[in-house]
Design a protein around this motif. Sequence first.
Motif, PDB file in Angstrom:
ATOM      1  N   CYS A  12       0.868  -1.180   0.000  1.00 41.99           N
ATOM      2  CA  CYS A  12       0.000   0.000   0.000  1.00 41.99           C
ATOM      3  C   CYS A  12       0.905   1.231   0.000  1.00 41.99           C
ATOM      4  O   CYS A  12       2.126   1.120   0.180  1.00 41.99           O
ATOM      5  CB  CYS A  12      -0.886  -0.004   1.234  1.00 41.99           C
ATOM      6  SG  CYS A  12       0.076   0.062   2.750  1.00 41.99           S
ATOM      7  N   PHE A  13       0.305   2.389  -0.147  1.00 44.15           N
ATOM      8  CA  PHE A  13       1.049   3.648  -0.198  1.00 44.15           C
ATOM      9  C   PHE A  13       2.022   3.807   0.987  1.00 44.15           C
ATOM     10  O   PHE A  13       3.194   4.130   0.818  1.00 44.15           O
ATOM     11  CB  PHE A  13       0.024   4.796  -0.264  1.00 44.15           C
ATOM     12  CG  PHE A  13       0.506   6.096   0.274  1.00 44.15           C
ATOM     13  CD1 PHE A  13       1.358   6.892  -0.466  1.00 44.15           C
ATOM     14  CD2 PHE A  13       0.110   6.527   1.541  1.00 44.15           C
ATOM     15  CE1 PHE A  13       1.811   8.102   0.042  1.00 44.15           C
ATOM     16  CE2 PHE A  13       0.552   7.730   2.052  1.00 44.15           C
ATOM     17  CZ  PHE A  13       1.413   8.517   1.309  1.00 44.15           C
ATOM     18  N   VAL A  15       3.284   1.567   3.182  1.00 44.22           N
ATOM     19  CA  VAL A  15       4.370   0.583   3.289  1.00 44.22           C
ATOM     20  C   VAL A  15       5.416   0.846   2.197  1.00 44.22           C
ATOM     21  O   VAL A  15       6.627   0.796   2.449  1.00 44.22           O
ATOM     22  CB  VAL A  15       3.810  -0.859   3.214  1.00 44.22           C
ATOM     23  CG1 VAL A  15       4.932  -1.878   3.068  1.00 44.22           C
ATOM     24  CG2 VAL A  15       2.981  -1.172   4.455  1.00 44.22           C
ATOM     25  N   ALA A  75       5.800   2.062   8.806  1.00 46.20           N
ATOM     26  CA  ALA A  75       4.494   2.646   8.490  1.00 46.20           C
ATOM     27  C   ALA A  75       3.464   2.532   9.619  1.00 46.20           C
ATOM     28  O   ALA A  75       2.660   3.436   9.830  1.00 46.20           O
ATOM     29  CB  ALA A  75       3.936   1.996   7.218  1.00 46.20           C
ATOM     30  N   CYS A  98       3.110   5.958   8.354  1.00 42.97           N
ATOM     31  CA  CYS A  98       2.167   6.323   7.294  1.00 42.97           C
ATOM     32  C   CYS A  98       1.390   7.570   7.736  1.00 42.97           C
ATOM     33  O   CYS A  98       0.928   7.633   8.876  1.00 42.97           O
ATOM     34  CB  CYS A  98       1.207   5.163   7.062  1.00 42.97           C
ATOM     35  SG  CYS A  98      -0.096   5.600   5.908  1.00 42.97           S
ATOM     36  N   PHE A 100      -1.514   8.426   7.294  1.00 37.50           N
ATOM     37  CA  PHE A 100      -2.869   8.103   7.786  1.00 37.50           C
ATOM     38  C   PHE A 100      -2.828   7.636   9.245  1.00 37.50           C
ATOM     39  O   PHE A 100      -3.764   7.860  10.001  1.00 37.50           O
ATOM     40  CB  PHE A 100      -3.528   7.028   6.907  1.00 37.50           C
ATOM     41  CG  PHE A 100      -3.651   7.421   5.462  1.00 37.50           C
ATOM     42  CD1 PHE A 100      -4.119   8.674   5.108  1.00 37.50           C
ATOM     43  CD2 PHE A 100      -3.285   6.544   4.452  1.00 37.50           C
ATOM     44  CE1 PHE A 100      -4.221   9.049   3.774  1.00 37.50           C
ATOM     45  CE2 PHE A 100      -3.388   6.913   3.118  1.00 37.50           C
ATOM     46  CZ  PHE A 100      -3.850   8.175   2.772  1.00 37.50           C
ATOM     47  N   VAL A 101      -1.744   6.984   9.612  1.00 36.57           N
ATOM     48  CA  VAL A 101      -1.595   6.537  11.007  1.00 36.57           C
ATOM     49  C   VAL A 101      -1.201   7.736  11.876  1.00 36.57           C
ATOM     50  O   VAL A 101      -1.706   7.927  12.981  1.00 36.57           O
ATOM     51  CB  VAL A 101      -0.537   5.405  11.107  1.00 36.57           C
ATOM     52  CG1 VAL A 101      -0.326   4.989  12.557  1.00 36.57           C
ATOM     53  CG2 VAL A 101      -0.944   4.206  10.257  1.00 36.57           C
ATOM     54  N   THR A 166      -6.365   1.305  11.207  1.00 36.29           N
ATOM     55  CA  THR A 166      -6.581   1.635   9.791  1.00 36.29           C
ATOM     56  C   THR A 166      -7.106   0.456   8.970  1.00 36.29           C
ATOM     57  O   THR A 166      -7.811   0.649   7.987  1.00 36.29           O
ATOM     58  CB  THR A 166      -5.279   2.133   9.124  1.00 36.29           C
ATOM     59  OG1 THR A 166      -4.271   1.156   9.331  1.00 36.29           O
ATOM     60  CG2 THR A 166      -4.840   3.469   9.650  1.00 36.29           C
ATOM     61  N   CYS A 194      -8.420   3.009   6.637  1.00 39.18           N
ATOM     62  CA  CYS A 194      -7.796   3.305   5.346  1.00 39.18           C
ATOM     63  C   CYS A 194      -8.394   2.350   4.320  1.00 39.18           C
ATOM     64  O   CYS A 194      -8.543   1.158   4.600  1.00 39.18           O
ATOM     65  CB  CYS A 194      -6.292   3.078   5.473  1.00 39.18           C
ATOM     66  SG  CYS A 194      -5.471   2.960   3.898  1.00 39.18           S
ATOM     67  N   ALA A 196      -7.153   1.207   1.564  1.00 39.00           N
ATOM     68  CA  ALA A 196      -6.210   0.481   0.694  1.00 39.00           C
ATOM     69  C   ALA A 196      -6.548  -1.011   0.609  1.00 39.00           C
ATOM     70  O   ALA A 196      -6.545  -1.597  -0.474  1.00 39.00           O
ATOM     71  CB  ALA A 196      -4.781   0.664   1.195  1.00 39.00           C
TER      72      ALA A 196
END
Length: 283
Positions: A12-13, A15, A75, A98, A100-101, A166, A194, A196
């Motif tokens: 995913c983005f 990682v 991430a 990440c 988002f996290v 997420t 998320c 993903a």
Amino acid sequence: MEVILAKSRGFCFGVKRAVETVYEQAEKTGGDIYTYGEVVHNEMVVADLEKKGVKVLEDRVSLKSVVSGTVIIRAHGVAKDVYEQIETQGLTLIDATCPFVKRIHKIVEKESAEGKQIVVIGNPRHPEVEGIVGWCNNGATVIETVEEAENFVPKEGKEVCIVSQTTFNYNKFQYIVEIFQKKDYNVTVANTICNATEERQKEAKEIAASVDAMIVIGGRHSSNTRKLYEICSKECPNTYFIQTLDDLHLELPKSVRLVGITAGASTPNNIIEEVQNYVRINF
Ligand code: F3S
């Protein structure tokens, strides 16, 4: 052979960004680099990085023994005290959490500082959740099951702020949030799931439904890869689960014209490409 390659496959983005950060640092410094936890759950990637001088720190105790170098946060993110420990030890910190996290860390830090009780919907043993809890002022309650949500009672007079791991299942999250709302607790909800994983699954399902054979690439122990395999098998009876090209013993009927390929979250792109090229050329 014609091949359809899933767009949302493999890393995913977040990682991808973390793995690239580690490779860049390894190139730049030539070693003395540590990742706090494996940057991705893939033996081949971890072994390759090790050759480049990147070591994995398992926990706070192993971090304690490091006297110099750079520590990269993966991430999933980590608790606030791990950042503090890295700084106290005078090590260089590179944060590949990440975004988002990171957003969840910021929410829980702010809301708990304002006195709210934090509830994290997720798996309490997952490193991401441990990290999130470690950004709350006074700890947090982690809820994984419907039963736990039903038994939850907020602390006297406390407002509750709910966030999610997420990768938590969206429907289950909604269901648990509704339990809180029905009880009339004073809650604010931040949906921090998320998409993903969901996107990857949705696309794999669509591809599997339209091809003659489907290949799912990923680690044997990777639960998200197994899930992809399950989803694809339902749509396409000729679905194959492989770790690398070496596992691929395709015996395709002559009628097969179209093959789909997807990959789990910890599968690096070079493995996917190898499989793709092989299938294109050899069938
Ligand atoms: Fe990956 Fe970040 Fe989403 S690590 S699963 S892109 S929260």
